[in-house]
Design an enzyme around this catalytic site. Structure first.
Site, PDB file in Angstrom:
ATOM      1  N   MET A  13       6.029   1.835  -3.198  1.00  0.00           N
ATOM      2  CA  MET A  13       6.807   0.878  -4.122  1.00  0.00           C
ATOM      3  C   MET A  13       7.127   1.268  -5.869  1.00  0.00           C
ATOM      4  O   MET A  13       8.214   0.848  -5.365  1.00  0.00           O
ATOM      5  CB  MET A  13       6.573  -0.183  -3.781  1.00  0.00           C
ATOM      6  CG  MET A  13       6.457  -0.842  -2.584  1.00  0.00           C
ATOM      7  SD  MET A  13       7.871  -1.291  -1.088  1.00  0.00           S
ATOM      8  CE  MET A  13       8.954  -2.214  -2.132  1.00  0.00           C
ATOM      9  N   VAL A  58       3.231   1.267   3.351  1.00  0.00           N
ATOM     10  CA  VAL A  58       3.291   0.830   2.290  1.00  0.00           C
ATOM     11  C   VAL A  58       2.571   0.401   1.265  1.00  0.00           C
ATOM     12  O   VAL A  58       1.831  -0.657   1.163  1.00  0.00           O
ATOM     13  CB  VAL A  58       4.437   0.290   2.468  1.00  0.00           C
ATOM     14  CG1 VAL A  58       4.964   0.033   0.782  1.00  0.00           C
ATOM     15  CG2 VAL A  58       5.742   0.634   3.217  1.00  0.00           C
ATOM     16  N   CYS A  59       2.431   0.829  -0.290  1.00  0.00           N
ATOM     17  CA  CYS A  59       1.726   0.140  -1.256  1.00  0.00           C
ATOM     18  C   CYS A  59       2.462   0.679  -2.348  1.00  0.00           C
ATOM     19  O   CYS A  59       3.343   1.090  -2.352  1.00  0.00           O
ATOM     20  CB  CYS A  59      -0.057   1.170  -1.535  1.00  0.00           C
ATOM     21  SG  CYS A  59      -0.402   2.719  -1.200  1.00  0.00           S
ATOM     22  N   GLU A  60       1.768   0.462  -3.350  1.00  0.00           N
ATOM     23  CA  GLU A  60       2.694   0.810  -4.846  1.00  0.00           C
ATOM     24  C   GLU A  60       2.308   2.228  -5.081  1.00  0.00           C
ATOM     25  O   GLU A  60       3.757   3.079  -5.662  1.00  0.00           O
ATOM     26  CB  GLU A  60       1.589   0.059  -6.072  1.00  0.00           C
ATOM     27  CG  GLU A  60       2.468   0.021  -7.401  1.00  0.00           C
ATOM     28  CD  GLU A  60       3.531  -0.449  -6.934  1.00  0.00           C
ATOM     29  OE1 GLU A  60       3.992  -1.139  -6.323  1.00  0.00           O
ATOM     30  OE2 GLU A  60       5.059  -0.623  -7.884  1.00  0.00           O
TER      31      GLU A  60
END
Ligand SMILES: [Fe+2]
Length: 349
Positions: free
Chosen positions: A330, A301-303
């Site tokens: 996110m 998961v990243c931005e």
């Protein structure tokens, strides 16, 4: 002659084929259209003999190196081209033989030092030397307005005026014109006096093309664009939807590791409940202690969903066969109002 014009935004590429021998060349291919070029060649029963760039492009990403490499087809450019990967370096008035077709090279420096026009039968591929109603700009690296004046008025425009002009760019949806039409109505060709022409070209005040640095870097070295790097990673990584992760995270699925690869500040500001923190920059260094079991199911998961794709691809290369990336990031998770945990997780991530 078999002929196809392929537009990508304002960029024009051309497929030229000899109908007798099925030999083909591709002129100014663009990186996002590789499948289309190959499909068109197949549809016409053609085999590529050359991929050609009319010059070092500063405003789009050339596909010559990828196609040349993939199909083992020689890459042809003018001999002034700085690219180390060019196989066939062409000079003024030389010919490319394509079955029964003869493609004549005219060196036309000005837009760039390595610009050339390609004349075949009733048409001329003018690159960025001559556009419909304009000329290529001369303010980018190796551009030279005096050279462009010579290339146009003492070179290209001396050819048969009935020749069709197929440029490397047109931003208004036009396909071609003729040399006669350009001589009559192209505003930049009305300044025939050399000094006036140079003055005009020096005062165009054009804005810098987007992706200039990246286009020159990749076109001159054959290196990848950032988009390519991401596409290559995405090609070997499956994804999980936001809803899918929400369901599994809600259930605190015991087999699943949610791996947040952003920096510490972003993680502390709000992460998926239960997510572990391992910044992408430390991934390879800490992978053995943080993720001892390569058979675990992991979702990165990243931005925005890009860095997580690269992280998942890296983990796959390291042997984590069940790693996937979150489709989105996110930002989308927050926009969907899905639950967030601030600060650190109890296990001390
Ligand atoms: Fe150009």
């Amino acid at each position: 002659m078999i002929f196809e014009q392929i537009a990508t935004g304002g960029c024009q590429s051309y497929l030229i084929g000899c109908s007798d021998t099925c030999a083909a060349a591709l002129v100014d291919p663009e990186i996002s259209q590789i499948d289309r070029y190959l499909a068109l060649a197949s549809r016409h029963g053609l085999r590529f003999h050359y991929v050609i760039d009319t010059h070092t492009h500063a405003d789009h990403f050339s596909a010559t190196q990828q196609i040349g490499h993939r199909l083992r087809v020689p890459i042809a450019m003018h001999q002034a081209s700085p690219q180390p990967f060019v196989d066939v370096r062409l000079g003024d008035r030389e010919l490319i033989v394509l079955g029964r077709l003869r493609i004549q090279v005219r060196h036309t420096p000005g837009h760039t030092r390595d610009s050339m026009c390609l004349h075949v039968e009733d048409r001329v591929f003018t690159g960025d030397t001559l556009l419909i109603g304009a000329t290529g700009r001369t303010d980018l690296p190796t551009g030279d307005p005096a050279a462009l004046h010579d290339s146009l008025f003492n070179g290209l425009l001396q050819l048969d005026p009935e020749l069709k002009v197929f440029p490397a760019h047109d931003y208004k949806g036009r396909t071609h014109s003729t040399l006669a039409q350009e001589l009559a109505s192209n505003p930049r060709l009305q300044k025939r006096d050399r000094e006036e022409f140079i003055e005009m070209m020096r005062n165009l005040n054009l804005s810098t093309p987007t992706h200039l640095t990246e286009a020159l870097r990749t076109n001159m070295t054959g290196g990848k664009t950032v988009a390519q790097l991401l596409a290559d990673a995405a090609a070997i990584v499956p994804f999980m939807s936001l809803d899918g992760l929400r369901t599994l995270a809600d259930a605190r699925h015991p087999d699943l590791i949610v791996l947040d690869v952003r920096e510490r500040d972003a993680y502390d500001e709000g992460h998926v409940p239960g997510a572990r923190h391992l910044p992408r920059g430390q991934l390879e260094l800490r992978v053995n202690e943080e993720l001892p079991d390569p058979t675990r199911r992991i979702v990165t998961v990243c931005e925005f969903g890009r860095i997580s794709t690269l992280a998942a691809a890296t983990l796959r290369e390291l042997g984590f066969t069940r790693v996937v990336a979150l489709d989105g990031g996110m930002k989308a998770w927050r926009a969907a109002d899905f639950p967030l945990v601030r600060g650190r997780e109890p296990y001390g991530a």
